[in-house]
Design an enzyme around this catalytic site. Structure first.
Site, PDB file in Angstrom:
ATOM      1  N   HIS A  61       0.734  -1.397  -0.558  1.00  0.00           N
ATOM      2  CA  HIS A  61      -0.162   0.106  -0.087  1.00  0.00           C
ATOM      3  C   HIS A  61       1.211   0.822   0.241  1.00  0.00           C
ATOM      4  O   HIS A  61       0.521   1.951  -1.064  1.00  0.00           O
ATOM      5  CB  HIS A  61      -0.854   0.145   1.418  1.00  0.00           C
ATOM      6  CG  HIS A  61      -1.705   1.162   1.559  1.00  0.00           C
ATOM      7  ND1 HIS A  61      -3.169   1.683   0.471  1.00  0.00           N
ATOM      8  CD2 HIS A  61      -1.546   2.292   2.461  1.00  0.00           C
ATOM      9  CE1 HIS A  61      -3.008   2.524   0.694  1.00  0.00           C
ATOM     10  NE2 HIS A  61      -2.421   3.388   2.145  1.00  0.00           N
ATOM     11  N   HIS A  86       3.532   7.061   5.190  1.00  0.00           N
ATOM     12  CA  HIS A  86       2.352   7.798   5.874  1.00  0.00           C
ATOM     13  C   HIS A  86       2.108   6.771   6.504  1.00  0.00           C
ATOM     14  O   HIS A  86       1.243   7.629   7.295  1.00  0.00           O
ATOM     15  CB  HIS A  86       1.976   8.149   4.319  1.00  0.00           C
ATOM     16  CG  HIS A  86       0.505   6.669   3.870  1.00  0.00           C
ATOM     17  ND1 HIS A  86       1.465   5.917   2.622  1.00  0.00           N
ATOM     18  CD2 HIS A  86      -0.846   6.452   4.776  1.00  0.00           C
ATOM     19  CE1 HIS A  86       0.352   5.460   2.472  1.00  0.00           C
ATOM     20  NE2 HIS A  86      -0.567   5.782   3.461  1.00  0.00           N
ATOM     21  N   GLU A  90       0.963   6.010  12.304  1.00  0.00           N
ATOM     22  CA  GLU A  90      -0.277   5.515  12.782  1.00  0.00           C
ATOM     23  C   GLU A  90      -0.668   4.335  13.303  1.00  0.00           C
ATOM     24  O   GLU A  90      -1.611   3.606  14.116  1.00  0.00           O
ATOM     25  CB  GLU A  90      -1.652   5.661  11.810  1.00  0.00           C
ATOM     26  CG  GLU A  90      -2.879   4.868  11.291  1.00  0.00           C
ATOM     27  CD  GLU A  90      -4.129   5.888  12.268  1.00  0.00           C
ATOM     28  OE1 GLU A  90      -3.660   7.290  12.671  1.00  0.00           O
ATOM     29  OE2 GLU A  90      -5.772   5.935  12.776  1.00  0.00           O
ATOM     30  N   ASP A  91       0.173   2.763  12.363  1.00  0.00           N
ATOM     31  CA  ASP A  91       0.113   1.810  13.061  1.00  0.00           C
ATOM     32  C   ASP A  91       0.990   1.291  13.049  1.00  0.00           C
ATOM     33  O   ASP A  91       0.634  -0.036  14.016  1.00  0.00           O
ATOM     34  CB  ASP A  91      -0.502   1.336  11.241  1.00  0.00           C
ATOM     35  CG  ASP A  91      -1.741   1.983  10.929  1.00  0.00           C
ATOM     36  OD1 ASP A  91      -2.531   2.220  11.186  1.00  0.00           O
ATOM     37  OD2 ASP A  91      -2.122   1.907   9.198  1.00  0.00           O
ATOM     38  N   ASP A 152      -2.919   8.507  -1.299  1.00  0.00           N
ATOM     39  CA  ASP A 152      -3.764   7.649  -0.802  1.00  0.00           C
ATOM     40  C   ASP A 152      -4.557   6.713  -0.169  1.00  0.00           C
ATOM     41  O   ASP A 152      -5.753   5.939  -0.713  1.00  0.00           O
ATOM     42  CB  ASP A 152      -3.016   7.841   1.424  1.00  0.00           C
ATOM     43  CG  ASP A 152      -3.748   7.126   1.932  1.00  0.00           C
ATOM     44  OD1 ASP A 152      -4.034   5.705   1.978  1.00  0.00           O
ATOM     45  OD2 ASP A 152      -4.738   7.503   3.518  1.00  0.00           O
ATOM     46  N   ASP A 272     -21.270  16.531 -25.927  1.00  0.00           N
ATOM     47  CA  ASP A 272     -19.584  16.459 -25.535  1.00  0.00           C
ATOM     48  C   ASP A 272     -18.655  15.231 -25.551  1.00  0.00           C
ATOM     49  O   ASP A 272     -18.192  14.994 -24.506  1.00  0.00           O
ATOM     50  CB  ASP A 272     -19.714  17.401 -25.090  1.00  0.00           C
ATOM     51  CG  ASP A 272     -20.028  17.683 -23.630  1.00  0.00           C
ATOM     52  OD1 ASP A 272     -20.909  17.171 -23.700  1.00  0.00           O
ATOM     53  OD2 ASP A 272     -19.987  18.532 -22.949  1.00  0.00           O
TER      54      ASP A 272
END
Ligand code: MN
Length: 755
Positions: A61, A86, A90-91, A152, A272
């Site tokens: 990921h 990233h 958090e994890d 993300d 269009d």
């Protein structure tokens, strides 16, 4: 065959190498390359053993996000590093401080920003708004945070299939609600389109499949038209020595669907669906703009253009930075073809938006995108504690398309659709806004509330004597103008909010209640107000009469039970003294025989009056006094005058009781307009409040240029009552028109802020 974790890790590692290899901005320095590799190893260690819902290792990921950041947005080594990291704070065990220590403060602060955004949106609106605000805050601190966040989200959307259904819906909705508009506003066209399409695909798989199929069938046929046009144009471009590519591009499934929804047209009527795009490499020493027009002229030598479809975003780029020249021509096969002309630079900006913008930013010009970020900064600084209002202010700037307005000197400003003359005044200068009294739009005098149209030339007329009015807030739409007006009334508003709050508090205290979330919710709904502060403010300003607080608190739905009051007169205390009345025209005994004197009788022959001294209202304990002209005057029993009268002229006092019964009532709106004069609103509302079969829910009046108009929301239980009331109002001096609005219109007109 499932790959071992070790093999998977090696695969992920190679993908990082591919990112570095493919992206010149990652390879710029050895330092950058080392940083990216190190970030991968650290993220890989931190996430080791964790798997995604799909079964593959989690590390895929962040690697995928890093690859979007580099390949699709075009960011450099710092952003790729932050993208790889990233999710670690958090994890995993790693902290922001660790990241700062292992890398550098810049990477750490981006990761920190991303971590803060991670707390996914909750169901409640305010939380969503809070997140939205966080998103914007982080964006102005470092735009890379939001760009990585978009990457993300994009990867999560691409891999949504492995999620359970309810989560898919929620994530898709949120993507449409916030991420796609931001991608649009940042000019990340490709990402915006993909986010929208993926959302639609997850929310309405059947619709998506059907449209996709229809588009394919259409394209097979239409591409022949495009091919023939392309052939002709190519010959001419080659002859004139242009270097270019021609592609055809179909409208995204989502935008087709959106157009069908909003415009109510079937697929077959969208003209269009497919456009042709010419992307040229500019020749040296000739301005790109000139070359765009040269290509335009080649095309229009070959085909007849549709004049009203010419779009020149080369001379005036869109606020999100988009530049291109669009024209629509009639092909020999009798079909319209839209052709977009862009240079390579314009094309990159169109596809990659903001990030590409940076790359070309060295031209020293101030860019629209910078202006936009500045306006966000300003609004955030001025933001009230009120998040819904905040979101409102933003909605327009994020979602609307633009119009071009010119100053008297011909300078152009890009404004959101719906902007008024006053918005424009504030756009130019705060002080100009504060002192404006009107505008000349294309040399014609118009009020400040005049809604501008693209191409208008606007001269703001000012007066030193002019002072800003809070009511202006009702007809400005830009965040800037709203902030300016609020700013100047901040202190006054604060005072009124405080006053309103304490008034509400004491009114509630009388009923042994206090302000709580449930009560506030009821009141907000009842008065059609979005926010707590606005409610207090309106109470403080006396725009909301707390007299009907009871009703507001008990009200449930549009149709509801209301109390209808009757006044019952009893006998006077002292029947023996009835002789006192012999010289009167009306015998009070006769008078009081008619029990149930319904106070809602036509107000013109009302049979009682409300005493000025104590102003009793239905439900109050009252007594009636019959004066020398035989008018019945209603006093509160606690009224000092009444007490005096009772003791001195007791024989003229008769008892009176309010009685109530409940009646099902219906919500109606009446629209009133006329010539403004002092006190007209209170004259009107007085008539309504005297009409006891009618309950007022809310009143909204606006006045400009000596003309006023307003809507009154009422609960009414019979059409006769309504007609009487409307007749009475139409007799008020200055009232020109009183009309009933259909309830369906009402439902439409009160829909407010949902995005
Ligand atoms: Mn993530």
């Amino acid at each position: 065959m499932e790959l071992s974790e070790q093999v998977q890790e090696e695969l992920a590692r190679r993908r990082v190498e591919v990112i570095i290899e493919r992206n010149p901005r990652c390879k710029m320095t050895q330092e950058g390359v080392d940083m990216i590799r190190k970030a991968f190893e650290i993220a890989n260690n931190a996430h080791r053993g964790v798997k995604r819902k799909s079964g593959e290792l989690y590390i895929f990921h962040p690697v995928a996000v890093a690859s979007i950041v580099a390949d699709e947005i075009g960011l450099g080594a710092t952003s790729v590093t932050a993208a790889l990291l990233h999710d670690v704070v958090e994890d995993t065990e790693l902290s922001v401080a660790d990241v700062a220590h292992l890398f550098n403060p810049k990477v750490a602060s981006i990761v920190d920003g991303l971590t803060k955004l991670e707390s996914v949106f909750d169901q409640s609106a305010s939380l969503q708004v809070e997140n939205f605000r966080k998103l914007l805050m982080s964006m102005i601190e470092d735009v890379r945070v939001i760009l990585i966040k978009l990457a993300d989200r994009l990867h999560n959307m691409r891999t949504l299939d492995s999620m359970p259904e309810h989560k898919r819906y929620r994530i898709s909705a949120e993507t449409l609600y916030i991420y796609a508009p931001i991608a649009h506003r940042l000019g990340l066209y490709a990402i915006k389109t993909e986010l929208e399409d993926l959302s639609l695909k997850n929310e309405h798989p059947q619709v998506y499949a059907t449209l996709q199929n229809k588009l394919e069938i259409y394209a097979q046929d239409y591409n022949k038209v495009i091919a023939s046009v392309t052939g002709d144009i190519k010959k001419q471009l080659d002859a004139q020595g242009f270097e270019y590519t021609i592609k055809s591009r179909s409208k995204s499934i989502y935008s087709i669907w959106h157009k069908m929804q909003t415009k109510g047209v079937p697929f077959e009527e969208i003209y269009d669906l497919i456009a042709m795009r010419i992307v040229f490499r500019p020749k040296d020493d000739i301005p790109e703009k000139t070359q765009c027009w040269a290509i335009y002229s080649i095309i229009t030598d070959l085909y007849r253009p549709k004049p009203d479809r010419l779009r020149d975003w080369v001379s005036t780029p869109k606020a999100n930075g988009y530049e291109a020249l669009h024209t629509t021509i009639m092909s020999p096969k009798g079909r319209w073809v839209e052709i977009q002309i862009r240079s390579e630079r314009m094309d990159e900006i169109a596809e990659r938006g903001f990030a590409a913008h940076w790359k070309y930013k060295d031209d020293g010009k101030e860019h629209e995108i910078d202006n936009w970020l500045n306006s966000i900064r300003k609004t955030l600084e001025n933001a009230t504690s009120d998040s819904i209002e905040f979101l409102d202010a933003f909605k327009l700037n994020l979602f609307s398309s633009e119009i071009m307005i010119f100053t008297p000197k011909g300078e152009m400003k890009v404004m959101p659709v719906g902007s008024t003359a006053l918005d424009f005044a504030f756009e130019i200068h705060t002080n100009l806004g504060y002192h404006s009294i009107g505008a000349k739009v294309n040399y014609k005098l118009e009020p400040l509330s005049y809604e501008l149209k693209s191409g208008d030339q606007v001269e703001i007329i000012t007066s030193e004597k002019q002072h800003p009015k809070y009511e202006w807030i009702n007809f400005v739409t830009t965040a800037k103008a709203k902030a300016c007006i609020k700013d100047i009334f901040k202190d006054e508003r604060k005072e009124l909010i405080a006053a309103g709050e304490s008034r509400l508090e004491s009114e509630l205290a009388k009923r042994k209640l206090s302000i709580n979330a449930r009560i506030l919710k009821k009141l907000l709904r009842n008065y059609h107000i979005n926010t707590k502060d606005e409610l207090y403010f309106q109470i403080g300003k006396d725009n909301i009469d707390l007299e009907d607080l009871e009703k507001a608190l008990t009200q449930k739905s549009t149709n509801r039970w209301i109390k209808i009051w009757h006044l019952n007169f009893g006998s006077n205390k002292n029947d023996d003294d009835a002789d006192d009345y012999q010289d009167a025209d009306v015998d009070p005994k006769q008078l009081i025989k008619s029990k149930n004197v319904v106070l809602s009788d036509d107000s013109s022959n009302r049979r009682y009056e409300i005493a000025q001294c104590c102003n009793p209202i239905p439900g109050d304990d009252v007594v009636a006094y019959i004066d020398d002209e035989n008018h019945i005057i209603l006093h509160s029993r606690r009224c000092a005058n009444a007490i005096k009268l009772m003791s001195s002229r007791g024989n003229r006092i008769i008892s009176a009781q309010w009685e109530s019964h409940k009646v099902l009532s219906y919500l109606v709106i009446i629209e009133i307009s006329g010539i403004d004069r002092q006190g007209i609103v209170s004259d009107i509302t007085k008539i309504i409040s005297l009409e006891l079969n009618v309950n007022m829910r809310s009143v909204h009046f606006e006045s400009h240029d000596g003309v006023f108009s307003g809507n009154i929301y009422l609960y009414i239980y019979s059409a006769i009552d309504l007609q009487k009331l409307m007749k009475a109002i139409s007799k008020v001096k200055g009232v020109d028109k009183v009309t009933r609005k259909d309830r369906n219109n009402l439902e439409n007109s009160v829909i407010t802020t949902s995005l």
